[in-house]
Design an enzyme around this catalytic site. Structure first.
Site, PDB file in Angstrom:
ATOM      1  N   GLY A  87      -9.578  -4.371   1.543  1.00 43.23           N
ATOM      2  CA  GLY A  87      -9.141  -3.896   2.851  1.00 43.23           C
ATOM      3  C   GLY A  87      -9.626  -2.476   3.096  1.00 43.23           C
ATOM      4  CB  THR A  97      -4.303  -5.494  10.112  1.00 46.69           C
ATOM      5  OG1 THR A  97      -2.970  -5.718  10.542  1.00 46.69           O
ATOM      6  CG2 THR A  97      -5.096  -6.789  10.129  1.00 46.69           C
ATOM      7  N   GLY A  98      -6.017  -4.234   7.147  1.00 47.40           N
ATOM      8  CA  GLY A  98      -7.182  -3.477   6.692  1.00 47.40           C
ATOM      9  C   GLY A  98      -8.445  -3.757   7.478  1.00 47.40           C
ATOM     10  CB  THR A 114      -0.893   0.005   1.247  1.00 45.42           C
ATOM     11  OG1 THR A 114      -1.627  -1.207   1.268  1.00 45.42           O
ATOM     12  CG2 THR A 114      -1.842   1.182   1.254  1.00 45.42           C
ATOM     13  CB  THR A 167      -0.200   1.194   5.051  1.00 46.58           C
ATOM     14  OG1 THR A 167       0.285  -0.060   4.561  1.00 46.58           O
ATOM     15  CG2 THR A 167       0.809   1.769   6.023  1.00 46.58           C
TER      16      THR A 167
END
Lengths: 132, 170
Positions: free
Chosen positions: A31, A54-55, A1, A52
């Site tokens: 995400g 752990t979506g 990302t 950016t």
């Protein structure tokens, strides 16, 4: 990302985020990056944020909007707000980071991983990149 | 007021010593180019929105970062990309998800904000919208780098389950 946030000379803020997602993602998994208020948010009354990490946790936390709301409603600085939200993301098992550019012209980041590719520049000549 | 720009290229488990000095230098160079592109817009009196788009497009074209060219692979071995923009002046926003052939996904997100009544479009419809807006398209090979394919092959080798929170890539 990847992401960028800015405050321009007129004091307006904006945010942009772009990602390939997660290796091996299935079922059209999406995400936080394209979820406004989770991975990307901008509000002249507060700041612009790009996230950016752990979506799923950034979505459940509505992290980017939460940072702007904390500034508006609690009067926190942008750094206080991003630190508080990243602490909550971590407590929920999420990892990653955020960058911000605030209406007062400040810019910065917070992350709870060993590294984040990041950079900053401003009209005074500040120009820096970092990884760890 | 003085302008300010911040960028990121993703967070993760990278730790000092994990990359070769050459790879680290290349990452710094990529970040520098993105900063330079966004700063040029702002120094010229341009808008924050134009600046963040310019900076993100540079990183999307750089295969070292997980966006646009150099995006990670899905389970099925494709590149599906997501992006969003938001303008703090009006809180207008645009987002796109599951894009497969738009060279710069951030431009598609901006087109959703500026040329559609919507905020989020996804997958096949998003691809069609991007083409209809005349945005630059690219073949799948443009996005699919050898390194990301290697990571995908490694992922497929690991039979520990389909989702691994410790995924090292993306």
């Amino acid at each position: 990302t990847v992401g960028a946030v800015a405050v321009d000379a007129s004091g307006h803020v904006a945010a942009a985020t772009s990602t390939g997602g997660l290796t091996g993602k299935r079922w059209g998994r999406i995400g936080d990056s394209p979820v406004i208020g989770a991975g990307t948010y901008a509000d002249d009354r507060a700041c612009a944020v790009s996230a950016t990490g752990t979506g799923e946790v950034f979505i459940r936390n509505a992290a980017a909007h939460e940072i702007a709301a904390r500034m508006r409603l609690l009067g926190e600085t942008a750094q206080q707000a991003v630190d508080a939200v990243m602490a909550e993301v971590g407590a929920m098992g999420g990892d990653g980071g955020v960058i911000f550019a605030a209406h007062d012209g400040s810019a910065g980041f917070a992350f709870n991983t060993p590294g984040m590719f990041r950079g900053r520049a401003d009209a005074s000549g500040l120009h820096e990149t970092a990884i760890y | 007021s003085p302008w300010t720009l911040a960028i990121h290229g993703g967070a993760g488990a990278m730790a000092p010593g994990m990359f070769t000095p050459e790879h680290e230098d290349a990452c710094h160079a990529g970040l520098e180019s993105a900063l330079a592109a966004g700063s040029a817009v702002l120094a010229d009196g341009g808008s924050a929105l134009d600046a963040v788009e310019a900076a993100v497009m540079v990183l999307e074209d750089n295969p070292l970062f997980n966006a646009g060219r150099g995006s990670v692979f899905t389970f099925e071995g494709r590149n599906e990309m997501d992006a969003a923009v938001m303008d703090g002046t009006t809180r207008s926003a645009g987002a796109i998800a599951g894009l497969t052939n738009t060279k710069n996904p951030v431009r598609a997100a901006r087109a959703v904000m500026e040329k559609s009544p919507h905020v989020l479009l996804s997958h096949e419809g998003a691809n069609r919208f991007s083409s209809e807006m005349g945005l630059e398209q690219a073949d799948s090979e443009w996005f699919a780098t050898a390194e990301r394919r290697r990571q995908w092959e490694e992922f497929k080798e690991r039979k520990t389950g389909w989702f691994d929170a410790d995924l090292k890539y993306g």
